[in-house]
Scaffold this motif. Sequence first.
Motif, PDB file in Angstrom:
ATOM      1  N   MET A  37      26.858  37.172  37.755  1.00  0.00           N
ATOM      2  CA  MET A  37      26.500  36.452  38.984  1.00  0.00           C
ATOM      3  C   MET A  37      25.011  36.196  39.054  1.00  0.00           C
ATOM      4  N   ARG A  38      24.250  37.125  38.438  1.00  0.00           N
ATOM      5  CA  ARG A  38      22.808  36.935  38.438  1.00  0.00           C
ATOM      6  C   ARG A  38      22.442  35.642  37.704  1.00  0.00           C
ATOM      7  N   PRO A  85      28.170  43.000  38.410  1.00  0.00           N
ATOM      8  CA  PRO A  85      27.692  41.709  38.941  1.00  0.00           C
ATOM      9  C   PRO A  85      26.734  40.933  38.039  1.00  0.00           C
ATOM     10  N   ALA A 113      24.355  33.046  37.261  1.00  0.00           N
ATOM     11  CA  ALA A 113      24.808  31.916  38.079  1.00  0.00           C
ATOM     12  C   ALA A 113      23.794  31.630  39.184  1.00  0.00           C
ATOM     13  N   MET A 114      23.267  32.706  39.767  1.00  0.00           N
ATOM     14  CA  MET A 114      22.298  32.526  40.848  1.00  0.00           C
ATOM     15  C   MET A 114      20.995  31.938  40.322  1.00  0.00           C
ATOM     16  N   LYS A 170      30.975  51.222  46.478  1.00  0.00           N
ATOM     17  CA  LYS A 170      30.174  51.526  45.290  1.00  0.00           C
ATOM     18  C   LYS A 170      30.955  52.330  44.253  1.00  0.00           C
ATOM     19  N   LEU A 195      32.669  46.766  40.403  1.00  0.00           N
ATOM     20  CA  LEU A 195      31.933  45.505  40.284  1.00  0.00           C
ATOM     21  C   LEU A 195      30.956  45.564  39.115  1.00  0.00           C
ATOM     22  N   LEU A 253      34.588  44.997  46.492  1.00  0.00           N
ATOM     23  CA  LEU A 253      33.960  45.896  45.511  1.00  0.00           C
ATOM     24  C   LEU A 253      32.461  46.033  45.755  1.00  0.00           C
ATOM     25  N   GLU A 254      31.897  45.030  46.393  1.00  0.00           N
ATOM     26  CA  GLU A 254      30.469  45.082  46.713  1.00  0.00           C
ATOM     27  C   GLU A 254      30.217  46.182  47.755  1.00  0.00           C
ATOM     28  N   ARG A 255      31.217  46.404  48.632  1.00  0.00           N
ATOM     29  CA  ARG A 255      31.076  47.432  49.671  1.00  0.00           C
ATOM     30  C   ARG A 255      31.391  48.839  49.135  1.00  0.00           C
ATOM     31  N   LEU A 309      34.792  32.364  40.205  1.00  0.00           N
ATOM     32  CA  LEU A 309      34.433  32.364  41.638  1.00  0.00           C
ATOM     33  C   LEU A 309      35.166  31.288  42.434  1.00  0.00           C
ATOM     34  N   ARG A 332      37.114  35.988  45.225  1.00  0.00           N
ATOM     35  CA  ARG A 332      35.838  36.238  45.931  1.00  0.00           C
ATOM     36  C   ARG A 332      35.987  37.408  46.909  1.00  0.00           C
ATOM     37  N   LEU A 356      35.798  40.644  44.987  1.00  0.00           N
ATOM     38  CA  LEU A 356      34.393  40.947  44.637  1.00  0.00           C
ATOM     39  C   LEU A 356      33.636  41.459  45.859  1.00  0.00           C
ATOM     40  N   ALA A 357      33.883  40.832  47.010  1.00  0.00           N
ATOM     41  CA  ALA A 357      33.200  41.240  48.245  1.00  0.00           C
ATOM     42  C   ALA A 357      33.609  42.669  48.618  1.00  0.00           C
TER      43      ALA A 357
END
Lengths: 117, 117
Positions: free
Chosen positions: B80-81, B77, B83-84, B30, B75, B26-28, B14, B20, B23-24
């Motif tokens: 990332m979970r 993710p 990490a969060m 699907k 993606l 790929l977040e859009r 990251l 980043r 990733l952003a």
Amino acid sequence: MTQSERLDRTFAALTDPTRRAILARLERDKDGASVSDLARPHAIKLPAVMKHLDILDEAGLITRTKTGRTVTVRLSPKPMREAMEWLRRYERFWSGSLDRLTLYAETKEAEARKGGK
Amino acid sequence: MTQSERLDRTFAALTDPTRRAILARLERDKDGASVSDLARPHAIKLPAVMKHLDILDEAGLITRTKTGRTVTVRLSPKPMREAMEWLRRYERFWSGSLDRLTLYAETKEAEARKGGK
């Protein structure tokens, strides 16, 4: 400094187990800790610890206050908040998968009930 | 691989604005995106993009599926979970500061009322 540059620096600072352990330790000690306290659990020399503290300080994740000969290190977690906000947008992915799983389970249950099983 | 090693890898992945942004993106999308789609907005050459994708792939943040000559990137993710979740324990610090601020404001207000001002 842009938000992107701040994120670069925050994530880079978190890319090390010793630095994460220092932050976790400061999370528990509200009144802060001395440099030697922070160094103790780690099998690394003081200059190496100081270097980690420099990186955390540059990333704005800690503050250092000198009183006499003692330096007190405290957590300054604000940059982590921004990092967390960045990660949060991906949350819907895993919560989304959970929703789909719930829907699947409910559909199966309804089918089983319909079939009188 | 330990959780700590996974966090090292996730945070390191990251630590770059291009990664980043990928990733952003790929977040859009699907349904995923092709490598050239992902490369388009960035002023970097395709081999550089491929290198970023390798890092994201090694960190388990994307999957790549080849169909004929097209590679579809999606993606993934889950890391990332983790990490969060790691960052989440610091949440009480900023929410805590807000609580203290609210308490301070309320005390001041009560004092003002008592004083009849």
